[in-house]
Design an enzyme around this catalytic site. Structure first.
Site: not given
Length: 413
Positions: A340, A138, A272, A39
């Protein structure tokens, strides 16, 4: 890293490691069959190549959570191996699944009816696994709802629209094998199996074991185990054992080339927010990977935390040949915020590295990277998460480069 075209970063996936990991898991599983769970694009490793490598290691089943993944698996491996899918909502492509001989896990009565409709349209019975919620809370059928589901399944099986071939569940704390909930869930699972059998529905496979239960709980193996992260050589129980303790080795190495190397003075802010400030005249290196590529922002360094680890001076060239021109191998930490598209490391005042030199963010110390490379678990610790997330979240713009021979005959790669 002489790939064409030249990429600023790449993930090297060792298909032979996936194959060998499955072989080790087969040995651990005893008489149980092994399902290689692929998956989420095989936990970031590449669905089709990983599926074929798992089969080369002896997996007889493949598992994919979502239906489109399962159909892609079937297209990649062809007929023969069993494929299971288990997560969908009403309106899923059940006819395609039945037509392509994909097993479907059912967690509610509504899915039985939609599957039966699809089976009638296709002209073949659907293969169904009843997924029971034994305590995870779940996806799954609650034990109190199981009798009504069994009544409906029995009627549809008598009609020939479907065949119940399996019963499955999932542990909540398999990574804590001594937790009382593990025994409680195992007991609830056994009760569900008895209820299915009492309804006159023969079962081919009972399965509840994920990677952690496969490695730590032989009583949970039943007829089939469903390892996921262990297939890719990472430990589901890092607090108990490292991969090598189970005969596993990581299959993915993440590398990048330094984009910029420059000297800056003491007291210079980095990235940053200036969460990191240089304490001396030093050399900074920019790595062209960031949270847009899946590098967790929580792995930022300086005042924000320890920072994700990076092996500098110990990368590779052309996949397996160490580049003798690099400086002394050392592990450094991300300096300041993860951006990013890039992160920064402080290379030190006497750094010999240059733009274009290879650094390793994580990998295996088995010839793909030099000894001492960080691993995905090291990154998980730095980011406050689990190794599963580190490899799975790696972005699509990072190319996967496959090495090894496992499954390539079928793949034509």
């Amino acid at each position: 890293m002489s790939t064409t075209p030249v990429y600023p970063a790449r993930a090297i996936v060792d298909l032979d490691a996936i194959r060998d990991n499955v072989r080790a898991l087969r040995s651990t599983a005893g008489s149980a069959q092994v399902m290689g769970v692929v998956k989420a694009d095989a936990y970031g490793h590449g669905l089709a190549p990983a599926a074929r490598a798992a089969l080369a290691g002896g997996a007889t089943w493949l598992g994919a959570a979502q239906t489109r993944e399962a159909l892609a698996v079937r297209a990649a491996v062809g007929p023969g191996p069993r494929v299971l899918t288990w997560l969908y909502s009403p309106g899923a492509p059940f006819a395609d699944l039945v037509r392509e001989d994909v097993d479907v896990a059912v967690a509610g009565a509504w899915a039985l009816d939609e599957l039966a409709d699809a089976a009638r349209a296709v002209g073949r019975a659907a293969r169904v696994h009843l997924k029971v919620d034994t305590g995870l809370g779940r996806n799954g059928i609650m034990p109190g709802d199981l009798p009504a589901v069994l009544d409906r399944a029995t009627a549809l099986q008598s009609e020939g629209a479907l065949t119940v071939v399996g019963v499955m569940s999932h542990y909540a704390l398999a990574d804590e094998p001594d937790d009382p909930s593990v025994k409680m869930q195992t007991h609830a699972f056994d009760e569900a199996v008895r209820a299915v059998e009492a309804a006159g529905l023969p079962i081919e496979v009972r399965h509840i074991a994920n990677s952690a239960a496969t490695l730590t709980n032989p009583a949970a193996h039943y007829d089939l185990v469903r390892p996921g992260i262990a297939v890719y050589g990472l430990s589901p129980v890092p607090q108990l054992a490292v991969p090598g303790d189970h005969g596993l080795r990581p299959a993915m190495t993440l590398e990048a080339r330094l984009a910029t190397v420059k000297r800056v003075p003491a007291g210079h802010g980095v990235s940053y927010g200036h969460a990191y400030t240089t304490t001396q005249d030093t050399v900074l290196g920019v790595i062209p990977l960031g949270y847009g590529d899946g590098i967790p922002r929580h792995a930022s360094g300086g005042s924000l935390g320890p920072g994700g680890p990076v092996l500098v001076g110990g990368g590779v060239d052309d996949v397996a040949a160490p580049d003798a021109g690099l400086g002394t191998a050392r592990v450094l930490r991300i300096a300041g915020r993860v951006c990013m598209d890039q992160v920064v490391i402080d290379l030190g005042p006497y750094a010999p590295e240059q733009a274009g030199d290879v650094v390793t963010l994580f990998g295996a110390s088995d010839g793909l990277t030099r000894a001492g490379a960080p691993n995905a678990e090291d990154w998980a610790q730095a980011a406050g998460t689990i190794s599963y997330e580190i490899v799975t979240r790696l972005g699509a713009r990072v190319p996967r480069v496959y090495v090894g021979t496992a499954g390539r005959e079928t793949a034509g790669e």
